[in-house]
Design a protein around this motif. Structure first.
Motif, short mmCIF file in Angstrom:
data_model
loop_
_atom_site.label_atom_id
_atom_site.label_comp_id
_atom_site.label_asym_id
_atom_site.label_seq_id
_atom_site.Cartn_x
_atom_site.Cartn_y
_atom_site.Cartn_z
N VAL A 101 0.84 -1.20 0.00
CA VAL A 101 0.00 0.00 0.00
C VAL A 101 0.87 1.25 0.00
CG1 VAL A 101 -1.62 1.36 1.39
CG2 VAL A 101 -2.04 -1.07 1.03
N GLY A 102 1.93 1.24 0.79
CA GLY A 102 2.84 2.38 0.82
C GLY A 102 3.49 2.64 -0.53
N VAL A 103 3.94 1.57 -1.18
CA VAL A 103 4.54 1.71 -2.51
C VAL A 103 3.48 2.23 -3.49
CG1 VAL A 103 5.50 0.41 -4.46
CG2 VAL A 103 6.35 0.01 -2.15
N LEU A 153 -10.10 -1.29 -9.90
CA LEU A 153 -9.84 -2.44 -10.78
C LEU A 153 -8.73 -3.33 -10.22
CD1 LEU A 153 -10.09 -0.74 -14.30
CD2 LEU A 153 -11.75 -2.29 -13.22
N THR A 154 -7.70 -2.71 -9.66
CA THR A 154 -6.62 -3.48 -9.05
C THR A 154 -7.12 -4.26 -7.85
OG1 THR A 154 -5.01 -1.84 -9.81
CG2 THR A 154 -4.31 -3.33 -8.04
N ALA A 155 -7.95 -3.64 -7.03
CA ALA A 155 -8.50 -4.32 -5.86
C ALA A 155 -9.37 -5.51 -6.28
CB ALA A 155 -9.31 -3.35 -5.01
N MET A 156 -10.22 -5.31 -7.29
CA MET A 156 -11.07 -6.40 -7.77
C MET A 156 -10.24 -7.55 -8.33
SD MET A 156 -14.37 -4.58 -9.46
CE MET A 156 -13.83 -2.94 -9.88
N PHE A 192 -10.01 -11.38 -6.79
CA PHE A 192 -10.29 -12.52 -7.66
C PHE A 192 -9.13 -13.51 -7.64
CE2 PHE A 192 -10.08 -14.80 -11.64
CZ PHE A 192 -11.34 -15.38 -11.69
N VAL A 193 -7.92 -13.02 -7.80
CA VAL A 193 -6.75 -13.90 -7.84
C VAL A 193 -6.59 -14.62 -6.50
CG1 VAL A 193 -4.22 -13.94 -7.95
CG2 VAL A 193 -5.53 -12.67 -9.65
N VAL A 194 -6.68 -13.88 -5.40
CA VAL A 194 -6.47 -14.49 -4.08
C VAL A 194 -7.55 -15.51 -3.76
CG1 VAL A 194 -6.45 -14.00 -1.59
CG2 VAL A 194 -5.12 -12.58 -3.14
N ARG A 195 -8.79 -15.20 -4.03
CA ARG A 195 -9.89 -16.10 -3.66
C ARG A 195 -10.09 -17.25 -4.63
NH1 ARG A 195 -14.69 -12.36 -1.14
NH2 ARG A 195 -13.53 -11.77 0.71
N HIS A 196 -9.94 -17.00 -5.92
CA HIS A 196 -10.33 -18.01 -6.89
C HIS A 196 -9.16 -18.72 -7.56
CE1 HIS A 196 -14.44 -16.78 -6.36
NE2 HIS A 196 -14.07 -15.52 -6.54
#
Length: 142
Positions: free
Chosen positions: A89-91, A124-127, A131-135
């Protein structure tokens, strides 16, 4: 109390804080900018409102943590994941020249084109990340 009510009250308080800060001091309520200004050595008068603002950010969830029936503030992952997320988040705030509060709350409200683009990119980055982490990965270990 219902989660939607806490979320609604939180949103109202964020908006109110942003309006009060802009109206009283002419400053944008961007947390990364407030924190960076505090660390970079600002004048004592400028330091007081920054410290107060950041203390309020910490005090609210701590107060809610003790509210009966809430689970606010309970980490869902271990410290290594939280540290990695905080560093990312800092970066990201440095790369985006501001954070979600500065761009998403204050910048969009001021109709700033740069903030509108930044907010779309944040969302868009958060979505994509969720998606990547969960699915794809299947969740994060604790």
């Amino acid at each position: 109390m219902h989660a939607w009510l806490f979320a609604t009250l939180g949103g109202v308080l964020v908006g109110l804080a942003a309006v009060l800060l802009m109206g009283s001091l002419g400053r944008v309520a961007g947390i990364s900018g407030i924190a960076a200004g505090l660390v970079s050595g600002v004048s004592p008068g400028d330091r007081a409102w920054r410290v107060s603002f950041l203390l309020g950010l910490v005090a609210a969830p701590v107060a809610l943590w003790w509210w009966p029936g809430t689970r606010v503030g309970v980490p869902q992952v271990g410290w290594p994941w939280m540290l990695a997320a905080g560093l990312l988040v800092g970066v990201g705030t440095r790369l985006g020249r501001g954070c979600t509060s500065g761009h998403g709350v204050c910048g969009v409200a001021r109709l700033s084109p740069r903030s509108m683009v930044a907010t779309v990119v944040f969302m868009l980055t958060a979505m994509a990340t969720v998606f990547v982490v969960r699915h794809i990965i299947g969740g994060l270990p604790a």
